[in-house]
Design a protein around this motif. Sequence first.
Motif: not given
Length: 367
Positions: A63-72
């Motif tokens: 689980x990763x928080x991306x550049x836009x703050x979206x959780x992937x």
Amino acid sequence: MGSSKIQQLEKTLPGSQYLDADHFRLERDAIFHREWFCVGRREGLDRKGHYRAVNVLGESLLLVCDEDGTLRGFNNVCRHRGAELVRADGEAEQCGSFKAGIRCPYHSWNYHLSGELHSTPHINIDKTDKGLHQVDVDTWGGYVFVRVIAGKQSLADMLGGIPARVIRYPLQQLRVGHRIDYTVAANWKVILENYNECYHCAGVHPELCKVVPAFRQGGGTGLDWDRGIEQREGTNTFTLTGTSNRAPFAELNDDERVRHKGELAYPNLMLSLSMDHVASFTLWPRTPGRTDIICEFLFHPEEMARSDFDASDAVEFWDLVNRQDWDICASVQRGMGSRVFEAGYYGPMEDLSLDIRNYVRSKLQRR
């Protein structure tokens, strides 16, 4: 003297379905990899680069928080040769922060935080179809849910009426004030069945029943979970005294300020809600006879910021009650291993426990 009417008892699932490794694999494929599975709180996954690697019944997910703050969500597997992107330490979760992108430790293939392949040292390839394998991710109430195998059911549909019943509890805002990790020598279904009834409370939880006398009345029949369970007069929360110096959550109605609520989101999230804190349980089935449980105690950040904040009154009470539950569940698991045990029975006051029977059957039939 007149005799009481004889009550008919419903049978539980067969004992083999709590013990058998082949059946456990069926449940893994049909339930834990196909349904929304709660992997804990969003806390710690809310800034760019934050990651958490978790093991959902043998499938390592990242689980990763991306550049836009979206959780992937991704399978923790490099597209090059299959190396783990974050080296998993058995079944324990791994947390950290990527400084830029996601770099495979084997050959340094690099991925954007959103999963697209960014660079492949010393070779030039078409990167368009070689991003990380994605898994479904959604959130509710500050919780993160994943689905290993893509599906059509929304998280909202899976949760059903739960969000509406707990809408006045500020789950999204709450923060973890304490955490206890347990390993329970029992099948996950035994634990959920135990959570779903209070027929056992009078004999197993004397301290709990002092705070909530309704739990021992009539074997735990007639409990109004939608409204909340009435506590002893003068008490309003789950501590040994039934009181606390913490303020009630601001939006609770009059009942919720003095009553206790409980929710179960299949297959692995249990919530017990008091006026000032929430005890949150995520179940991690590992084998037919072993379930890891993460118990987190959630409080309002304003209360946690007070100089006199102390979570120990709730933690000590819940740890006592939890250990009583885990011990009796382990005893049930051992007893089911007897050659004479074929199936158990549900009493009339255990009708909610029938849900686990119906839930498992419906998911296995769909497979």
